[in-house]
Motif scaffolding. Sequence first.
Motif, mmCIF file in Angstrom:
data_model
loop_
_atom_site.group_PDB
_atom_site.id
_atom_site.type_symbol
_atom_site.label_atom_id
_atom_site.label_comp_id
_atom_site.label_asym_id
_atom_site.label_seq_id
_atom_site.Cartn_x
_atom_site.Cartn_y
_atom_site.Cartn_z
ATOM 1 N N ILE A 50 0.820 -1.212 0.000
ATOM 2 C CA ILE A 50 0.000 0.000 0.000
ATOM 3 C C ILE A 50 0.859 1.270 0.000
ATOM 4 O O ILE A 50 0.485 2.287 -0.588
ATOM 5 C CB ILE A 50 -0.984 0.006 1.207
ATOM 6 C CG1 ILE A 50 -1.877 1.256 1.222
ATOM 7 C CG2 ILE A 50 -0.253 -0.130 2.522
ATOM 8 C CD1 ILE A 50 -2.872 1.340 0.117
ATOM 9 N N LEU A 51 2.043 1.213 0.624
ATOM 10 C CA LEU A 51 2.906 2.403 0.666
ATOM 11 C C LEU A 51 3.514 2.727 -0.694
ATOM 12 O O LEU A 51 3.997 3.834 -0.915
ATOM 13 C CB LEU A 51 4.017 2.222 1.705
ATOM 14 C CG LEU A 51 3.571 2.193 3.172
ATOM 15 C CD1 LEU A 51 4.765 2.010 4.090
ATOM 16 C CD2 LEU A 51 2.801 3.452 3.548
ATOM 17 N N MET A 52 3.510 1.757 -1.621
ATOM 18 C CA MET A 52 3.979 2.021 -2.982
ATOM 19 C C MET A 52 2.903 2.771 -3.778
ATOM 20 O O MET A 52 3.194 3.474 -4.736
ATOM 21 C CB MET A 52 4.335 0.714 -3.706
ATOM 22 C CG MET A 52 5.436 -0.088 -3.048
ATOM 23 S SD MET A 52 7.018 0.775 -3.029
ATOM 24 C CE MET A 52 7.668 0.294 -1.440
ATOM 25 N N THR A 53 1.639 2.597 -3.391
ATOM 26 C CA THR A 53 0.524 3.260 -4.076
ATOM 27 C C THR A 53 0.367 4.695 -3.591
ATOM 28 O O THR A 53 0.122 5.611 -4.371
ATOM 29 C CB THR A 53 -0.798 2.494 -3.836
ATOM 30 O OG1 THR A 53 -0.566 1.101 -4.017
ATOM 31 C CG2 THR A 53 -1.894 2.953 -4.787
ATOM 32 N N LEU A 54 0.501 4.880 -2.282
ATOM 33 C CA LEU A 54 0.353 6.213 -1.696
ATOM 34 C C LEU A 54 1.523 7.100 -2.108
ATOM 35 O O LEU A 54 2.674 6.677 -2.075
ATOM 36 C CB LEU A 54 0.298 6.115 -0.171
ATOM 37 C CG LEU A 54 -0.985 5.503 0.425
ATOM 38 C CD1 LEU A 54 -0.742 5.089 1.869
ATOM 39 C CD2 LEU A 54 -2.137 6.487 0.337
ATOM 40 N N GLN A 55 1.262 8.339 -2.483
ATOM 41 C CA GLN A 55 2.311 9.259 -2.925
ATOM 42 C C GLN A 55 2.386 10.521 -2.063
ATOM 43 O O GLN A 55 3.469 11.066 -1.855
ATOM 44 C CB GLN A 55 2.054 9.674 -4.387
ATOM 45 C CG GLN A 55 2.140 8.532 -5.383
ATOM 46 C CD GLN A 55 3.566 8.020 -5.595
ATOM 47 O OE1 GLN A 55 4.527 8.702 -5.304
ATOM 48 N NE2 GLN A 55 3.675 6.807 -6.105
ATOM 49 N N LYS A 56 1.232 10.982 -1.567
ATOM 50 C CA LYS A 56 1.206 12.261 -0.854
ATOM 51 C C LYS A 56 0.456 12.141 0.467
ATOM 52 O O LYS A 56 -0.438 11.309 0.588
ATOM 53 C CB LYS A 56 0.563 13.330 -1.741
ATOM 54 C CG LYS A 56 1.426 13.628 -2.979
ATOM 55 C CD LYS A 56 0.907 14.803 -3.753
ATOM 56 C CE LYS A 56 1.835 15.101 -4.928
ATOM 57 N NZ LYS A 56 1.378 16.215 -5.738
ATOM 58 N N PRO A 57 0.796 12.978 1.475
ATOM 59 C CA PRO A 57 1.887 13.954 1.485
ATOM 60 C C PRO A 57 3.255 13.270 1.423
ATOM 61 O O PRO A 57 3.484 12.295 2.130
ATOM 62 C CB PRO A 57 1.702 14.693 2.817
ATOM 63 C CG PRO A 57 0.907 13.757 3.670
ATOM 64 C CD PRO A 57 0.054 12.954 2.749
ATOM 65 N N THR A 58 4.135 13.798 0.587
ATOM 66 C CA THR A 58 5.419 13.150 0.284
ATOM 67 C C THR A 58 6.234 12.861 1.537
ATOM 68 O O THR A 58 6.753 11.753 1.713
ATOM 69 C CB THR A 58 6.234 14.032 -0.691
ATOM 70 O OG1 THR A 58 5.434 14.291 -1.844
ATOM 71 C CG2 THR A 58 7.509 13.332 -1.103
ATOM 72 N N TRP A 59 6.360 13.859 2.418
ATOM 73 C CA TRP A 59 7.196 13.683 3.614
ATOM 74 C C TRP A 59 6.670 12.561 4.512
ATOM 75 O O TRP A 59 7.455 11.808 5.099
ATOM 76 C CB TRP A 59 7.284 15.001 4.401
ATOM 77 C CG TRP A 59 5.965 15.439 4.998
ATOM 78 C CD1 TRP A 59 5.022 16.222 4.407
ATOM 79 C CD2 TRP A 59 5.449 15.084 6.288
ATOM 80 N NE1 TRP A 59 3.940 16.383 5.241
ATOM 81 C CE2 TRP A 59 4.176 15.694 6.399
ATOM 82 C CE3 TRP A 59 5.920 14.313 7.348
ATOM 83 C CZ2 TRP A 59 3.384 15.548 7.537
ATOM 84 C CZ3 TRP A 59 5.135 14.168 8.484
ATOM 85 C CH2 TRP A 59 3.883 14.791 8.571
ATOM 86 N N LEU A 60 5.341 12.440 4.592
ATOM 87 C CA LEU A 60 4.743 11.434 5.465
ATOM 88 C C LEU A 60 4.937 10.022 4.898
ATOM 89 O O LEU A 60 5.275 9.092 5.635
ATOM 90 C CB LEU A 60 3.248 11.723 5.650
ATOM 91 C CG LEU A 60 2.523 10.878 6.704
ATOM 92 C CD1 LEU A 60 3.108 11.147 8.084
ATOM 93 C CD2 LEU A 60 1.021 11.176 6.698
ATOM 94 N N ILE A 61 4.735 9.871 3.587
ATOM 95 C CA ILE A 61 4.904 8.546 2.966
ATOM 96 C C ILE A 61 6.383 8.156 2.974
ATOM 97 O O ILE A 61 6.721 6.980 3.160
ATOM 98 C CB ILE A 61 4.339 8.547 1.527
ATOM 99 C CG1 ILE A 61 2.869 9.018 1.526
ATOM 100 C CG2 ILE A 61 4.448 7.166 0.902
ATOM 101 C CD1 ILE A 61 1.954 8.256 2.463
ATOM 102 N N ALA A 62 7.272 9.152 2.797
ATOM 103 C CA ALA A 62 8.720 8.878 2.897
ATOM 104 C C ALA A 62 9.066 8.382 4.298
ATOM 105 O O ALA A 62 9.816 7.408 4.467
ATOM 106 C CB ALA A 62 9.513 10.134 2.551
#
Length: 398
Positions: free
Chosen positions: A250-262
């Motif tokens: 699921i984390l590969m699908t999510l993109q934003k907010p960028t800092w949070l997914i990073a």
Amino acid sequence: MVGAGVLSLPFALSELGWGPGVAILVTSLIITLYTLWQMVEMHEMVPGKRFDRYHELGQHVFGEKLGLWIIVPQQLMVEVGVNIVYMVTGGKSLKKFHELVCPNCSNIKLSYFIMIFASVQLVLAQLPNMNSISGISLAAAVMSLSYSTIAWVASANKGKQPDVDFSYKASTKVGVFFNFLSALGDVAFSYAGHNVVLEIQATIPSTPEKPSKKPMWKGVVVAYLVVAICYFPVAILGYWTFGNAVDDNILMTLQKPTWLIAAANMFVVIHVIGSYQIYAMGVFDMLETLLVTTFRLPPGITLRLVARSLYVAFTMFVAIAVPFFGGLLGFFGGFAFAPTTYYIPCIMWLTVYKPKRFSLSWTANWICIVLGVLLTVLAPIGGLRSIILSAESYQFFS
């Protein structure tokens, strides 16, 4: 308890469908909690003796030789399988973190990120035993809670996508069927605590007045509450947001907010660093015992350095060769996890305690055994097909 398998649950739900998917998640939670309770109870079922390893319990129930042959291969497959999957997970999450924080940087191949992850494991593998990694284990637990929470909160915040599609991704009935089987393995992979539960319980002091099973069971209940809090929101909200467009992580699908997914991807890396060691400790124990007792090699730092480094290198090599997260989960979840998690504890319970035929205990155990055997037979077929399909467009060691 909360492993990286939680990240595949929205994808599993997309291949199972809403009704069957939620039903299978709930059923798996109930069955695995029941079998985990059985293992905690059996840890000290012989007065004055503790079964500190899964295979020791197996030897008591099935006999010295047969117990080893039943349990050890299964446990090794689980522990090695988890380590391979966590190598892939760590590498992929590092790569995703790099892409998010530096979108204009040159592309670095996944193989190199898996090597970076493996280099950390080479160092940590030299820690002597389970107690020495308690700090790493605590960090891993905190991280797993963090990235699970980020996954479902970010999905809820993103909201249901305008073009969301809840139909099956496969266009043929055969494809739907095999994907369904693979998804069963994904779910089974998520419930993996049984394979190290006796080793963990062995670290708890025990007296006749205060047996270890009491604090251990409290820990299990808390762990399963956390599992439910993590698994169900991630699975349901992840699928609700993206439908069948969700990736196997699921984390590969999510993109934003960028800092949070990073940040979430880095939490995954920290988590699998610790979890890799927890599962590797059992392999190290067996490997070093074999080398000392059978091959008469002197125990010590040299043996530990060589044997453990070779094992880490082996899991890295396989992860680079077959970096297919979803397919590996489906295959190992059914082939390796289902026996040790879903039905071997039930067989041992029936053998030792011999409950009356058609009693509640007898019936519950046989239901678990039948469902577990079906899972063991069917899920690897779907997982293997998924790996083969993924491999068709993949250049090995590219």
